[in-house]
Design a protein around this motif. Structure first.
Motif, PDB file in Angstrom:
ATOM      1  N   GLN A   1       0.824  -1.177  -0.050  1.00  0.00           N
ATOM      2  CA  GLN A   1      -0.041   0.111  -0.025  1.00  0.00           C
ATOM      3  C   GLN A   1       0.785   1.329  -0.039  1.00  0.00           C
ATOM      4  OE1 GLN A   1      -3.895   0.023  -0.018  1.00  0.00           O
ATOM      5  NE2 GLN A   1      -2.664  -1.777  -1.149  1.00  0.00           N
ATOM      6  N   VAL A   2       1.942   1.300  -0.891  1.00  0.00           N
ATOM      7  CA  VAL A   2       2.735   2.384  -1.070  1.00  0.00           C
ATOM      8  C   VAL A   2       2.057   3.401  -2.372  1.00  0.00           C
ATOM      9  CG1 VAL A   2       4.530   1.552   0.016  1.00  0.00           C
ATOM     10  CG2 VAL A   2       4.456   1.494  -2.466  1.00  0.00           C
ATOM     11  N   ASN A   3       2.952   4.512  -2.850  1.00  0.00           N
ATOM     12  CA  ASN A   3       2.451   4.945  -3.696  1.00  0.00           C
ATOM     13  C   ASN A   3       3.404   6.134  -4.327  1.00  0.00           C
ATOM     14  OD1 ASN A   3       1.465   8.258  -3.018  1.00  0.00           O
ATOM     15  ND2 ASN A   3       1.020   6.845  -1.348  1.00  0.00           N
ATOM     16  N   PHE A   4       3.174   6.588  -5.645  1.00  0.00           N
ATOM     17  CA  PHE A   4       4.004   7.488  -5.841  1.00  0.00           C
ATOM     18  C   PHE A   4       3.230   8.801  -5.851  1.00  0.00           C
ATOM     19  CE2 PHE A   4       6.081   3.981  -8.410  1.00  0.00           C
ATOM     20  CZ  PHE A   4       7.125   4.148  -7.961  1.00  0.00           C
ATOM     21  N   PRO A   5       3.529   9.799  -4.980  1.00  0.00           N
ATOM     22  CA  PRO A   5       2.623  11.049  -4.667  1.00  0.00           C
ATOM     23  C   PRO A   5       2.772  12.020  -5.684  1.00  0.00           C
ATOM     24  CG  PRO A   5       4.832  11.199  -3.452  1.00  0.00           C
ATOM     25  CD  PRO A   5       4.816   9.891  -3.956  1.00  0.00           C
ATOM     26  N   LYS A   6       3.589  12.303  -6.737  1.00  0.00           N
ATOM     27  CA  LYS A   6       3.895  13.071  -7.776  1.00  0.00           C
ATOM     28  C   LYS A   6       4.383  12.638  -9.031  1.00  0.00           C
ATOM     29  CE  LYS A   6       5.602  16.560  -4.365  1.00  0.00           C
ATOM     30  NZ  LYS A   6       6.678  17.472  -3.919  1.00  0.00           N
ATOM     31  N   ALA A   7       3.478  13.456 -10.020  1.00  0.00           N
ATOM     32  CA  ALA A   7       3.972  12.861 -11.465  1.00  0.00           C
ATOM     33  C   ALA A   7       5.391  12.911 -11.727  1.00  0.00           C
ATOM     34  CB  ALA A   7       3.026  13.671 -12.426  1.00  0.00           C
ATOM     35  N   GLY A   8       5.778  12.201 -12.537  1.00  0.00           N
ATOM     36  CA  GLY A   8       7.149  12.060 -13.188  1.00  0.00           C
ATOM     37  C   GLY A   8       7.959  10.802 -13.481  1.00  0.00           C
ATOM     38  N   ALA A   9       9.128  10.707 -13.838  1.00  0.00           N
ATOM     39  CA  ALA A   9       9.688   9.438 -13.969  1.00  0.00           C
ATOM     40  C   ALA A   9      10.358   9.146 -12.740  1.00  0.00           C
ATOM     41  CB  ALA A   9      10.775   9.728 -15.216  1.00  0.00           C
ATOM     42  N   ARG A  54     -12.404   5.792  -2.550  1.00  0.00           N
ATOM     43  CA  ARG A  54     -11.317   6.358  -1.584  1.00  0.00           C
ATOM     44  C   ARG A  54     -11.261   7.959  -1.783  1.00  0.00           C
ATOM     45  NH1 ARG A  54      -6.155   7.488  -1.845  1.00  0.00           N
ATOM     46  NH2 ARG A  54      -5.898   6.533  -3.606  1.00  0.00           N
ATOM     47  N   SER A  55     -11.016   8.335  -3.007  1.00  0.00           N
ATOM     48  CA  SER A  55     -10.680   9.621  -3.314  1.00  0.00           C
ATOM     49  C   SER A  55     -11.733  10.684  -3.324  1.00  0.00           C
ATOM     50  CB  SER A  55      -9.680   9.674  -4.425  1.00  0.00           C
ATOM     51  OG  SER A  55     -10.385   9.264  -5.796  1.00  0.00           O
ATOM     52  N   ARG A  56     -12.947   9.979  -3.787  1.00  0.00           N
ATOM     53  CA  ARG A  56     -14.116  11.199  -4.071  1.00  0.00           C
ATOM     54  C   ARG A  56     -15.402  10.605  -3.580  1.00  0.00           C
ATOM     55  NH1 ARG A  56     -14.510  13.466 -10.224  1.00  0.00           N
ATOM     56  NH2 ARG A  56     -12.445  14.183  -9.332  1.00  0.00           N
ATOM     57  N   GLY A  74     -10.752  13.620 -13.532  1.00  0.00           N
ATOM     58  CA  GLY A  74      -9.707  14.654 -12.776  1.00  0.00           C
ATOM     59  C   GLY A  74      -9.556  14.103 -11.444  1.00  0.00           C
ATOM     60  N   ILE A  75      -9.533  12.818 -11.311  1.00  0.00           N
ATOM     61  CA  ILE A  75      -9.390  12.105 -10.045  1.00  0.00           C
ATOM     62  C   ILE A  75      -7.729  12.523  -9.361  1.00  0.00           C
ATOM     63  CG2 ILE A  75      -9.012   9.846  -8.855  1.00  0.00           C
ATOM     64  CD1 ILE A  75     -11.889  10.344  -9.326  1.00  0.00           C
ATOM     65  N   ASP A  76      -8.014  12.841  -8.124  1.00  0.00           N
ATOM     66  CA  ASP A  76      -6.711  12.949  -7.276  1.00  0.00           C
ATOM     67  C   ASP A  76      -6.615  11.929  -6.317  1.00  0.00           C
ATOM     68  OD1 ASP A  76      -4.612  13.788  -5.817  1.00  0.00           O
ATOM     69  OD2 ASP A  76      -5.322  15.809  -5.452  1.00  0.00           O
ATOM     70  N   ALA A  77      -5.661  10.741  -6.618  1.00  0.00           N
ATOM     71  CA  ALA A  77      -5.817   9.839  -5.893  1.00  0.00           C
ATOM     72  C   ALA A  77      -4.839  10.027  -4.712  1.00  0.00           C
ATOM     73  CB  ALA A  77      -5.250   8.645  -6.817  1.00  0.00           C
ATOM     74  N   THR A  78      -4.288  10.951  -4.474  1.00  0.00           N
ATOM     75  CA  THR A  78      -3.756  11.241  -3.213  1.00  0.00           C
ATOM     76  C   THR A  78      -4.574  11.639  -2.111  1.00  0.00           C
ATOM     77  OG1 THR A  78      -3.340  13.752  -3.577  1.00  0.00           O
ATOM     78  CG2 THR A  78      -1.529  12.286  -4.447  1.00  0.00           C
ATOM     79  N   LYS A  79      -5.861  11.815  -2.185  1.00  0.00           N
ATOM     80  CA  LYS A  79      -6.878  12.342  -1.324  1.00  0.00           C
ATOM     81  C   LYS A  79      -7.692  11.052  -0.894  1.00  0.00           C
ATOM     82  CE  LYS A  79      -8.100  16.886  -3.226  1.00  0.00           C
ATOM     83  NZ  LYS A  79      -8.925  17.937  -3.541  1.00  0.00           N
TER      84      LYS A  79
END
Length: 614
Positions: free
Chosen positions: A95-103, A235-237, A606-611
């Motif tokens: 249950q980890v994640n990448f919080p920001k866009a990028g490489a 979860r996010s919305r 426009g989902i923000d999955a960090t929320k």
């Protein structure tokens, strides 16, 4: 001099372990990274991170970094090291994640007595939003609905005049379209579990898997998970979720939207998993009641006495088992509708023939149009929006059975449900993204037409080129469904990947499987001239089903063009068409990987999955 320098350089690299894996007789530990290289992520979407180290000799150290930073520090939790008991050591963070866009680049290096070996995985993380965002998404999945399956439906439903189609299918009138590639990361030709899972997660997987990456253990429930669309939007919305199908509601495509398992066959587990709050659908409709009833009840396919239907009722769900109950169910409560113990009967048998030998006691099964209507009535009550997956399941199942007529009538029914959803959207704010796609293709193709007007029968009556006069399907009431599935001039459908079977190009009044299983010994096979190398004393092979052959009929025995251990027509690796309309549909163009369906949906919403919605 150059040779001596090169020799010294190689010996130096061997000494420090960097070339250990390239020297004969020396093999450092194998390293495997999950998720796999080239995966794409939605920023904030959760996943299980796993490094597997195998074949290690006196493992000394494992170094794991993300963009050069220690993985446990990057993810904010210590990786759990565990000996799996199969020669593999796992280093895992759930249950980890990448919080920001990028490489992002993951590098894992294992050092043992034979040196060091490394593996890299490069990921892309995105966070996109459409200029005009959707409130809702309806994903229509025509299981196995290749381009040819659409064309069959268009020909017999809309008809032709002087070579021009009188009309197109509703799905074909959508303004945006693309081609979708379908392979998994393990194989060129995929199945419905893996392919539908890409739509639900944005990640490829392997045949038979749902929402997981395959690890090295035999346990089908411990594989690293990736968060799916139902979990993310809830979860996010706080959105609602609907899973509507004509298959068992725990079958591969619906289960991929919600579940996590390496083995799609674990359908009793999937039914139980549907109850979990974090991804529980607000509407579930389809067949498969046998997966929900306790083992003690007749017909159950469970391995325990859990009464899943009752547990849904306890959570406030209305339970219905036929069309009349479904249409009368309240729109302000969640709904569980199970209309058959197994897969629901197809349109031809439900709505036209109505043969009691085929339907049994299940004579009031709803059609997909009304299932779509009821699901939208319920799901649209949520002001935060909804995601619905609506599957035309038996397009696939009937093509497997080499019954193109039944598959085609179900394609027409599927298109009618799409047409209803399009009309509903226009009447409810035009703020819903509607996507129509298949999960994979089938190798069924239109050779021409078939008729016996001149006395020819069987393969001799397949008409090609100038002889392929137009079919004579009639639709007296103009409902889009031909009155007779077996007119005097019909389509000549042939298959690219099929078992041995009997073919006469006519409609079968009762659904009949193309093959039957037979046990054949090595000696019997050799006496019959079979040169296949059987490695066992006997083996089960699939032979043409004699029930498809009737004396006096022009049945042709068609030899298999796939291994004789396979009993039905197989999937094809062909690309499949996608059509879309509504906010965010402009995303779909050209040729796209199947994982992009997920990212197109997330972008449209426009989902923000960090929320996290409390």
């Amino acid at each position: 001099m150059k040779r001596q320098w090169l020799k010294r350089a190689i010996l130096s690299m061997v000494a420090c372990g960097s070339l250990a894996g390239f020297i004969p007789g020396v093999q450092a530990a194998d390293v495997r990274i999950l998720p796999v290289d080239n995966a794409k992520f939605l920023a904030g979407a959760k996943f299980d991170f796993d490094i597997e180290v195998s074949k290690a000799k006196n493992l000394k150290n494992v170094d794991i970094t993300v963009n050069g930073q220690k993985a446990d520090k990057f993810f904010g939790q210590k990786l759990d090291a565990k000996d799996l008991g199969n020669g593999v050591i796992s280093y895992r963070a759930n249950q980890v994640n990448f919080p920001k866009a990028g490489a992002y680049t993951v590098k894992a290096t294992a050092t043992d007595a034979d040196g060091a070996n490394s593996a890299d995985a490069r990921y892309t993380v995105v966070q996109d939003k459409a200029q005009r965002q959707a409130k809702n998404v309806i994903l229509f999945v025509g299981d196995g609905m290749s381009l040819q399956a659409r064309e069959m439906a268009r020909i017999i439903s809309k008809g032709m005049t002087n070579g021009k189609y009188n009309d197109l299918l509703a799905m074909e009138k959508m303004p945006h379209n693309c081609l979708i590639t379908t392979s998994g990361y393990d194989s060129l030709t995929t199945d419905s579990a893996n392919s539908a899972s890409t739509y639900a997660t944005g990640h490829k997987s392997v045949v038979n898997a749902l929402g997981v990456y395959e690890d090295s253990t035999k346990d089908p429930f411990d594989d690293p998970r990736v968060e799916n669309i139902s979990e993310i939007v809830k979860r996010s919305r706080g959105m609602s979720v609907g899973i509507i199908t004509q298959a068992e509601s725990t079958d591969a495509t619906p289960a991929a939207m919600v579940g996590h398992t390496r083995r799609r066959a674990n359908q009793d587990y999937i039914a139980s998993e549907y109850l979990e709050d974090y991804h529980r659908p607000d509407v579930i409709m389809g067949g498969g009641s046998r997966r929900y009833i306790p083992q003690s009840e007749q017909g159950s396919k469970r391995h325990d006495n859990q009464n899943v239907i009752q547990e849904f009722k306890d959570k406030g769900y209305t339970f219905v088992s036929n069309s009349k109950e479904m249409m009368a169910a309240p729109d302000n409560k969640p709904l569980l509708g199970l209309f058959h113990p197994s897969t629901m009967n197809v349109y031809v048998d439900r709505e036209i023939l109505k043969n009691p030998e085929v339907l049994g006691k299940y004579t009031d099964q709803p059609n997909l149009i009304n299932m779509t209507k009821k699901s939208l009535d319920i799901l649209s009550k949520n002001p935060k929006g909804f995601f619905a997956m609506i599957e035309g399941a038996s397009i696939d199942k009937q093509l497997h059975a080499m019954d193109w007529q039944r598959a085609t009538y179900d394609t027409i029914e599927f298109d009618k449900a799409i047409e209803y959803a399009q009309k509903w959207n226009k009447e409810h704010g035009d703020n819903t993204l509607i996507i129509v796609v298949a999960d994979h293709a089938h190798g069924a193709s239109i050779t021409g037409t078939y008729h016996e007007r001149d006395g020819k029968k069987g393969l001799a009556a397949v008409r090609t080129y100038a002889d392929s006069i137009f079919p004579t399907f009639k639709d007296a009431n103009h409902d889009g469904f031909p009155d007779n599935p077996d007119p005097d001039v019909t389509l000549a459908i042939q298959y690219a990947n099929h078992p041995e079977y009997y073919e006469n190009f006519h409609f079968q009044q009762k659904p009949t499987l193309p093959t039957v299983s037979q046990t054949v010994t090595k000696q019997e096979a050799q006496q019959a001239g079979d040169k296949t190398e059987y490695h066992q004393v006997s083996t089960v092979v699939e032979k043409a089903n004699p029930s498809r052959h009737h004396d006096g009929d022009p049945w042709e025995l068609v030899p298999a063009n796939i291994p004789d251990t396979i009993g039905d027509e197989c999937h094809a690796a062909d690309d499949v068409p996608l059509n879309a309309e509504g906010p965010g549909s402009e995303y779909f163009q050209g040729v796209m990987d199947n994982t992009e369906v997920f990212f197109g949906i997330m972008r449209a919403l426009g989902i923000d999955a960090t929320k996290n919605v409390k």
